[in-house]
Design a protein around this motif. Sequence first.
Motif, PDB file in Angstrom:
ATOM      1  N   VAL A 117      33.792  80.180  13.134  1.00  0.00           N
ATOM      2  CA  VAL A 117      34.386  79.012  11.920  1.00  0.00           C
ATOM      3  C   VAL A 117      35.691  78.486  12.544  1.00  0.00           C
ATOM      4  N   GLY A 118      36.265  78.444  13.172  1.00  0.00           N
ATOM      5  CA  GLY A 118      37.491  78.416  13.635  1.00  0.00           C
ATOM      6  C   GLY A 118      38.732  77.902  12.720  1.00  0.00           C
ATOM      7  N   GLN A 177      36.844  76.479   2.295  1.00  0.00           N
ATOM      8  CA  GLN A 177      36.071  76.581   2.252  1.00  0.00           C
ATOM      9  C   GLN A 177      35.351  77.368   3.426  1.00  0.00           C
ATOM     10  N   ARG A 178      35.700  77.204   4.979  1.00  0.00           N
ATOM     11  CA  ARG A 178      34.749  77.668   6.014  1.00  0.00           C
ATOM     12  C   ARG A 178      35.498  79.173   5.699  1.00  0.00           C
ATOM     13  N   ALA A 179      36.553  79.390   5.429  1.00  0.00           N
ATOM     14  CA  ALA A 179      36.339  80.826   5.246  1.00  0.00           C
ATOM     15  C   ALA A 179      35.853  81.823   4.439  1.00  0.00           C
ATOM     16  N   HIS A 180      35.090  80.898   3.365  1.00  0.00           N
ATOM     17  CA  HIS A 180      34.221  81.244   2.539  1.00  0.00           C
ATOM     18  C   HIS A 180      32.753  81.727   2.894  1.00  0.00           C
ATOM     19  N   GLN A 230      34.229  68.450  10.738  1.00  0.00           N
ATOM     20  CA  GLN A 230      34.142  69.772   9.620  1.00  0.00           C
ATOM     21  C   GLN A 230      33.005  70.010   9.213  1.00  0.00           C
ATOM     22  N   GLN A 231      32.384  68.614   8.779  1.00  0.00           N
ATOM     23  CA  GLN A 231      30.978  68.961   8.617  1.00  0.00           C
ATOM     24  C   GLN A 231      29.581  68.734   9.447  1.00  0.00           C
ATOM     25  N   LEU A 232      29.922  68.214  10.852  1.00  0.00           N
ATOM     26  CA  LEU A 232      28.453  67.634  11.402  1.00  0.00           C
ATOM     27  C   LEU A 232      29.485  69.377  11.886  1.00  0.00           C
ATOM     28  N   ARG A 233      30.395  69.917  12.537  1.00  0.00           N
ATOM     29  CA  ARG A 233      30.080  70.921  13.024  1.00  0.00           C
ATOM     30  C   ARG A 233      29.895  72.612  11.711  1.00  0.00           C
ATOM     31  N   PHE A 234      30.504  72.340  11.097  1.00  0.00           N
ATOM     32  CA  PHE A 234      29.835  72.981   9.852  1.00  0.00           C
ATOM     33  C   PHE A 234      27.997  73.397   9.974  1.00  0.00           C
ATOM     34  N   LEU A 235      27.116  72.525   9.718  1.00  0.00           N
ATOM     35  CA  LEU A 235      25.988  71.686   9.299  1.00  0.00           C
ATOM     36  C   LEU A 235      25.237  72.372  10.627  1.00  0.00           C
TER      37      LEU A 235
END
Length: 277
Positions: A144-145, A163-166, A191-196
Amino acid sequence: MSHRENCVHRAAHGDLLEVTAEGVTVRLGDRTVLDSVGLRAAGGRVTGLLGPNGSGKTTLLHVLAGLRRPDAGVVRVGGTDLRSLPDRRRARTVALVEQHAATTVDLTVREVVTLGRLPHRGRLGGAARDTRGADVVEEVLEMVGLAPLAERLWGTLSGGERQRAHLGRTLAQEPEVLLLDEPTNHLDLGQQLRFLSLVRELGLTAVAALHDLELAAAFCDDVVVLDGGRVRGDGTVGDALTAPLLGEVYGVEASLAPHPRLPRQHLVWDGPSGGPR
């Protein structure tokens, strides 16, 4: 085998759970929030849960996670009634990334992610049986970076970092089914693109409530569209997100079209179709 490799291995071998909901009804006082909702999230696919504000998306995710008991209907995971699963087993099977990540204790990022290991520990909270816990936490922090921020306190994080920690805490549970409630809130475009992209790469069975229809078209295999607590459309992205449905549910003139560069569809819109909803 690492956590990421384990997820990808299960996806490659089709060893993934399907989630189904049948006749799910939820009432709050005299208001029906969900009205006999049905849903099928196929194993290893990303299902987008779409609809305008107040359509029932968050309530349905809470039912799918076992956090809310419906007034009627049943949720099954891998063919098993979700309510029949003991709490610890359910937590190792289904995990929810809430829309608003919060904690009342100022933990470090590593401590927040480590909370995801609780379902894997002994009944009295001991870590002795969780022999993989520390390795999983470190891997998830990298995924999650947030490895460089592992010792930062929660209260010092930005909304996107929280949000990334969650997400990291949720992935540390090593669930087979991942539920996400507006997971890209507080994230910038990259971040949205990397997350999904990470969610897709893991290959878990995933159900994600999304507002952004362009992201849904890009990252979801299937969608379920809610409006007023009822299912208005479902199926693959291309089959379900039709121009008539988008007009009726969202009040916009829009349709899907082939992406000019990528092997997928994207949303093309002309504007509102008759004033505010």
